[in-house]
Write a protein that holds these residues in place. Sequence first.
Motif, PDB file in Angstrom:
ATOM      1  N   GLU A  40       0.802  -1.269   0.085  1.00 10.46           N
ATOM      2  CA  GLU A  40      -0.085  -0.084  -0.107  1.00 10.46           C
ATOM      3  C   GLU A  40       1.038   1.243   0.146  1.00 10.46           C
ATOM      4  OE1 GLU A  40      -2.790  -0.262   3.552  1.00 10.46           O
ATOM      5  OE2 GLU A  40      -3.642  -1.509   1.711  1.00 10.46           O
ATOM      6  N   THR A  41       1.704   1.564   0.572  1.00  2.00           N
ATOM      7  CA  THR A  41       2.829   1.927   0.483  1.00  2.00           C
ATOM      8  C   THR A  41       4.341   1.650  -0.144  1.00  2.00           C
ATOM      9  OG1 THR A  41       3.742   1.627   2.597  1.00  2.00           O
ATOM     10  CG2 THR A  41       1.754   3.010   2.511  1.00  2.00           C
ATOM     11  N   ILE A  42       5.141   2.707  -0.066  1.00  2.00           N
ATOM     12  CA  ILE A  42       6.669   2.721  -0.811  1.00  2.00           C
ATOM     13  C   ILE A  42       7.422   1.783   0.637  1.00  2.00           C
ATOM     14  CG2 ILE A  42       7.054   4.862  -0.616  1.00  2.00           C
ATOM     15  CD1 ILE A  42       8.621   2.355  -3.081  1.00  2.00           C
TER      16      ILE A  42
ATOM     17  N   THR B 183      11.446  -0.241 -11.002  1.00  2.00           N
ATOM     18  CA  THR B 183       9.575   0.301 -11.349  1.00  2.00           C
ATOM     19  C   THR B 183       9.146   0.205 -10.009  1.00  2.00           C
ATOM     20  OG1 THR B 183      10.489  -0.672 -13.173  1.00  2.00           O
ATOM     21  CG2 THR B 183       7.639  -1.546 -12.128  1.00  2.00           C
ATOM     22  N   MET B 184       9.642  -0.490  -8.805  1.00  2.00           N
ATOM     23  CA  MET B 184       8.546  -0.055  -7.770  1.00  2.00           C
ATOM     24  C   MET B 184       8.773   1.320  -7.390  1.00  2.00           C
ATOM     25  SD  MET B 184      10.184  -1.803  -4.048  1.00  2.00           S
ATOM     26  CE  MET B 184      11.159  -0.643  -3.732  1.00  2.00           C
ATOM     27  N   PHE B 185       9.918   2.121  -8.007  1.00  2.00           N
ATOM     28  CA  PHE B 185       9.809   3.671  -7.119  1.00  2.00           C
ATOM     29  C   PHE B 185       9.062   4.346  -7.811  1.00  2.00           C
ATOM     30  CE2 PHE B 185      13.188   1.671  -4.213  1.00  2.00           C
ATOM     31  CZ  PHE B 185      13.270   2.948  -3.018  1.00  2.00           C
ATOM     32  N   ASP B 186       8.937   4.029  -8.937  1.00  2.00           N
ATOM     33  CA  ASP B 186       8.126   4.627 -10.460  1.00  2.00           C
ATOM     34  C   ASP B 186       6.513   4.227  -9.899  1.00  2.00           C
ATOM     35  OD1 ASP B 186      10.913   5.627 -11.695  1.00  2.00           O
ATOM     36  OD2 ASP B 186       9.549   3.839 -13.176  1.00  2.00           O
ATOM     37  N   ARG B 187       6.261   3.148  -9.537  1.00  2.00           N
ATOM     38  CA  ARG B 187       5.131   2.704  -9.068  1.00  2.00           C
ATOM     39  C   ARG B 187       4.299   3.736  -8.143  1.00  2.00           C
ATOM     40  NH1 ARG B 187       6.070  -2.159  -7.412  1.00  2.00           N
ATOM     41  NH2 ARG B 187       5.190  -1.946  -5.550  1.00  2.00           N
ATOM     42  N   PHE B 188       5.490   4.200  -7.712  1.00  2.00           N
ATOM     43  CA  PHE B 188       4.474   5.096  -6.131  1.00  2.00           C
ATOM     44  C   PHE B 188       4.802   7.005  -6.179  1.00  2.00           C
ATOM     45  CE2 PHE B 188       5.232   0.996  -3.728  1.00  2.00           C
ATOM     46  CZ  PHE B 188       3.681   0.941  -3.862  1.00  2.00           C
ATOM     47  N   GLY B 189       5.346   6.530  -7.892  1.00  2.00           N
ATOM     48  CA  GLY B 189       5.257   8.415  -7.715  1.00  2.00           C
ATOM     49  C   GLY B 189       6.252   9.243  -8.106  1.00  2.00           C
TER      50      GLY B 189
END
Length: 211
Positions: free
Chosen positions: A88-90, A142-148
């Motif tokens: 749900e969160t980074i 990509t994981m960090f991208d996913r959270f903007g």
Amino acid sequence: MADALDIDEKAKGWRGSREVWLAAAREAFLESGIDAVKIQPLASRLGLSRTSFYWFFEDRDAVLQALLDDWEDTNTRRMVQASEAFAETIAEAALNVIAVFLPGGGFESRLDLAVRGWAHQSDTVAASVNRADETRLAAMRTMFDRFGFPSGEADVRARTMYLVQIGYISMQVQEDLGLRLKRIPDYVKTFTGQAPTQSELDRFHARVGMV
């Protein structure tokens, strides 16, 4: 009983299996390095004939490639899966990845270290290690991208997080698990800019077997 079964199987011409030969190769590799992975010593280790090897592998190069493939499947795949897991969160996403590197998490540090050592002897293996590192880093970006996160920041945060984990392995850091777990909330805050919540930490501790 097991010994009797082993003897009976050998008497009937048991040749082992691909998995048995690969496991022996992996054990020899981890114990003594890539030069220990040779057909006759593996046969002696298993108590099987040298010719049995050729039922499962064409030659030594084939078993060496199988070792590399096993490393990719064991470490790179599991790390990528962790980076893609629901969060749900980074901060929770970072905990998912960190959990992979802890005991029982699936990432085999000894195997990673051994392959990196092997890469110093082989340009082909070095290229495989470079590709694996880029695959892992891409998954974390990509994981960090996913959270903007902006692309540049996502790249730097991914590198910071990944290189710390690989540093633990490459330096063979001996750290008490309790101390490492105590540091993890601050690691997460450093990696992501966001501190994990207590509920996120509780779920993480349950996942890694520390309630």
